[in-house]
Design a protein around this motif. Sequence first.
Motif, PDB file in Angstrom:
ATOM      1  N   ALA A  56     -51.421  -8.600   4.762  1.00 28.08           N
ATOM      2  CA  ALA A  56     -51.270  -8.046   6.182  1.00 28.08           C
ATOM      3  C   ALA A  56     -51.866  -8.860   7.284  1.00 28.08           C
ATOM      4  CB  ALA A  56     -52.070  -6.806   6.369  1.00 28.08           C
ATOM      5  N   CYS A  57     -52.469  -9.709   6.985  1.00 29.91           N
ATOM      6  CA  CYS A  57     -53.128 -10.909   7.909  1.00 29.91           C
ATOM      7  C   CYS A  57     -52.085 -11.750   8.335  1.00 29.91           C
ATOM      8  CB  CYS A  57     -54.467 -11.683   7.630  1.00 29.91           C
ATOM      9  SG  CYS A  57     -54.174 -12.920   6.304  1.00 29.91           S
ATOM     10  N   LEU A  58     -50.983 -12.003   7.414  1.00 30.60           N
ATOM     11  CA  LEU A  58     -50.041 -13.138   7.675  1.00 30.60           C
ATOM     12  C   LEU A  58     -48.546 -12.485   8.374  1.00 30.60           C
ATOM     13  CD1 LEU A  58     -50.230 -15.420   4.731  1.00 30.60           C
ATOM     14  CD2 LEU A  58     -51.372 -15.881   7.283  1.00 30.60           C
ATOM     15  N   THR A  59     -48.686 -11.073   8.605  1.00 28.29           N
ATOM     16  CA  THR A  59     -47.656 -10.024   8.727  1.00 28.29           C
ATOM     17  C   THR A  59     -47.671  -9.763  10.108  1.00 28.29           C
ATOM     18  OG1 THR A  59     -47.227  -9.647   6.294  1.00 28.29           O
ATOM     19  CG2 THR A  59     -45.930  -8.173   7.948  1.00 28.29           C
ATOM     20  N   LEU A  60     -46.885  -9.873  10.988  1.00 28.83           N
ATOM     21  CA  LEU A  60     -46.761  -9.142  12.375  1.00 28.83           C
ATOM     22  C   LEU A  60     -46.558  -7.656  12.084  1.00 28.83           C
ATOM     23  CD1 LEU A  60     -45.047 -11.767  14.534  1.00 28.83           C
ATOM     24  CD2 LEU A  60     -47.589 -11.312  14.393  1.00 28.83           C
ATOM     25  N   ALA A  61     -46.990  -6.813  12.649  1.00 27.96           N
ATOM     26  CA  ALA A  61     -46.490  -5.277  12.656  1.00 27.96           C
ATOM     27  C   ALA A  61     -45.167  -5.265  12.964  1.00 27.96           C
ATOM     28  CB  ALA A  61     -47.502  -4.677  13.480  1.00 27.96           C
ATOM     29  N   VAL A  62     -44.463  -5.782  13.875  1.00 25.98           N
ATOM     30  CA  VAL A  62     -43.221  -6.000  14.298  1.00 25.98           C
ATOM     31  C   VAL A  62     -42.380  -6.034  13.165  1.00 25.98           C
ATOM     32  CG1 VAL A  62     -43.562  -6.020  16.849  1.00 25.98           C
ATOM     33  CG2 VAL A  62     -42.937  -7.918  15.365  1.00 25.98           C
ATOM     34  N   GLN A  63     -42.636  -6.987  12.248  1.00 24.98           N
ATOM     35  CA  GLN A  63     -41.926  -7.381  11.042  1.00 24.98           C
ATOM     36  C   GLN A  63     -41.665  -6.306  10.159  1.00 24.98           C
ATOM     37  OE1 GLN A  63     -44.557 -10.854  10.446  1.00 24.98           O
ATOM     38  NE2 GLN A  63     -42.469 -11.750   9.561  1.00 24.98           N
ATOM     39  N   VAL A  64     -42.458  -5.299  10.127  1.00 26.30           N
ATOM     40  CA  VAL A  64     -42.105  -4.102   8.936  1.00 26.30           C
ATOM     41  C   VAL A  64     -41.738  -2.890   9.719  1.00 26.30           C
ATOM     42  CG1 VAL A  64     -44.066  -4.862   7.360  1.00 26.30           C
ATOM     43  CG2 VAL A  64     -44.841  -3.661   9.133  1.00 26.30           C
ATOM     44  N   GLN A  65     -41.074  -3.057  10.841  1.00 23.61           N
ATOM     45  CA  GLN A  65     -40.534  -1.864  11.764  1.00 23.61           C
ATOM     46  C   GLN A  65     -39.722  -1.040  10.727  1.00 23.61           C
ATOM     47  OE1 GLN A  65     -38.340  -2.420  15.193  1.00 23.61           O
ATOM     48  NE2 GLN A  65     -37.273  -4.173  14.154  1.00 23.61           N
ATOM     49  N   GLY A  66     -39.656   0.243  10.741  1.00 28.52           N
ATOM     50  CA  GLY A  66     -38.936   1.041   9.818  1.00 28.52           C
ATOM     51  C   GLY A  66     -39.495   1.207   8.244  1.00 28.52           C
ATOM     52  N   GLY A  67     -40.568   0.236   8.199  1.00 30.00           N
ATOM     53  CA  GLY A  67     -40.765   0.161   6.710  1.00 30.00           C
ATOM     54  C   GLY A  67     -42.059   1.256   6.639  1.00 30.00           C
ATOM     55  N   GLU A  68     -42.279   1.372   5.284  1.00 30.63           N
ATOM     56  CA  GLU A  68     -43.341   2.193   4.769  1.00 30.63           C
ATOM     57  C   GLU A  68     -44.588   1.370   4.305  1.00 30.63           C
ATOM     58  OE1 GLU A  68     -43.914   6.235   1.813  1.00 30.63           O
ATOM     59  OE2 GLU A  68     -42.094   5.632   2.721  1.00 30.63           O
ATOM     60  N   VAL A  69     -45.666   1.594   4.961  1.00 28.93           N
ATOM     61  CA  VAL A  69     -46.793   0.934   4.476  1.00 28.93           C
ATOM     62  C   VAL A  69     -47.911   1.812   3.896  1.00 28.93           C
ATOM     63  CG1 VAL A  69     -49.048  -0.506   5.502  1.00 28.93           C
ATOM     64  CG2 VAL A  69     -46.709  -0.724   6.489  1.00 28.93           C
ATOM     65  N   THR A  70     -48.318   1.161   2.659  1.00 36.07           N
ATOM     66  CA  THR A  70     -49.432   1.981   1.894  1.00 36.07           C
ATOM     67  C   THR A  70     -50.707   0.979   1.864  1.00 36.07           C
ATOM     68  OG1 THR A  70     -47.722   3.205   0.840  1.00 36.07           O
ATOM     69  CG2 THR A  70     -49.780   3.256  -0.138  1.00 36.07           C
ATOM     70  N   THR A  71     -51.587   1.612   2.410  1.00 38.10           N
ATOM     71  CA  THR A  71     -53.070   0.956   2.082  1.00 38.10           C
ATOM     72  C   THR A  71     -54.028   1.801   1.295  1.00 38.10           C
ATOM     73  OG1 THR A  71     -54.321   2.426   3.854  1.00 38.10           O
ATOM     74  CG2 THR A  71     -52.878   0.679   4.826  1.00 38.10           C
ATOM     75  N   ILE A  72     -54.969   1.334   1.046  1.00 38.25           N
ATOM     76  CA  ILE A  72     -56.064   1.830  -0.056  1.00 38.25           C
ATOM     77  C   ILE A  72     -56.199   3.565   0.406  1.00 38.25           C
ATOM     78  CG2 ILE A  72     -58.043   1.249   1.226  1.00 38.25           C
ATOM     79  CD1 ILE A  72     -57.346   1.159  -2.667  1.00 38.25           C
TER      80      ILE A  72
END
Length: 168
Positions: A56-72
């Motif tokens: 997540a530190c190397l990924t811009l939030a805009v790069q995952v638009q429309g995606g599904e993020v799962t955290t701990i």
Amino acid sequence: MSLIVNGAKVSAPADPRTSLLDLLREELHLTGTKKGCNQGACGACTVLVDGERILACLTLAVQVQGGEVTTIEGLADADALHPLQAAFIEQDGFQCGYCTPGQICSAIGMAAEAARGVPSHVSSDLSADVTLTREEIQERMSGNLCRCGAHNGIIDAIRDTLAAEVPA
């Protein structure tokens, strides 16, 4: 622009330079995902995006638009821990716990990769089904560092929980 984080739709940050890690921690207050090196070297910030493990530190939030993020925080089901979370406790797979969220998210992504037949550097047969041996797990988890030395417990928790999910 929006994305789904742990099942909830969230808006993208106003600043397109915001990392996914900073969105999670600073704007959404999901502090389980840790900021370690902030350079992609330690794996503490590992989360799942559409089931794939990413830093997540190397990924811009805009790069995952429309995606599904799962955290701990999104792995547990109400009051029940995810089986791998429970295994980390059972196998003493943590000491300080700082790397634990990234380790767990990475292990879930790693098991999915193995189930799809993605080989690793130590895979002896690139066309065979992947068997998550201790050596395979160690290699596949090498991007997630534990400075406390809880590696044996981490590998045992992963092997006991996720190795059964991959065809032998």
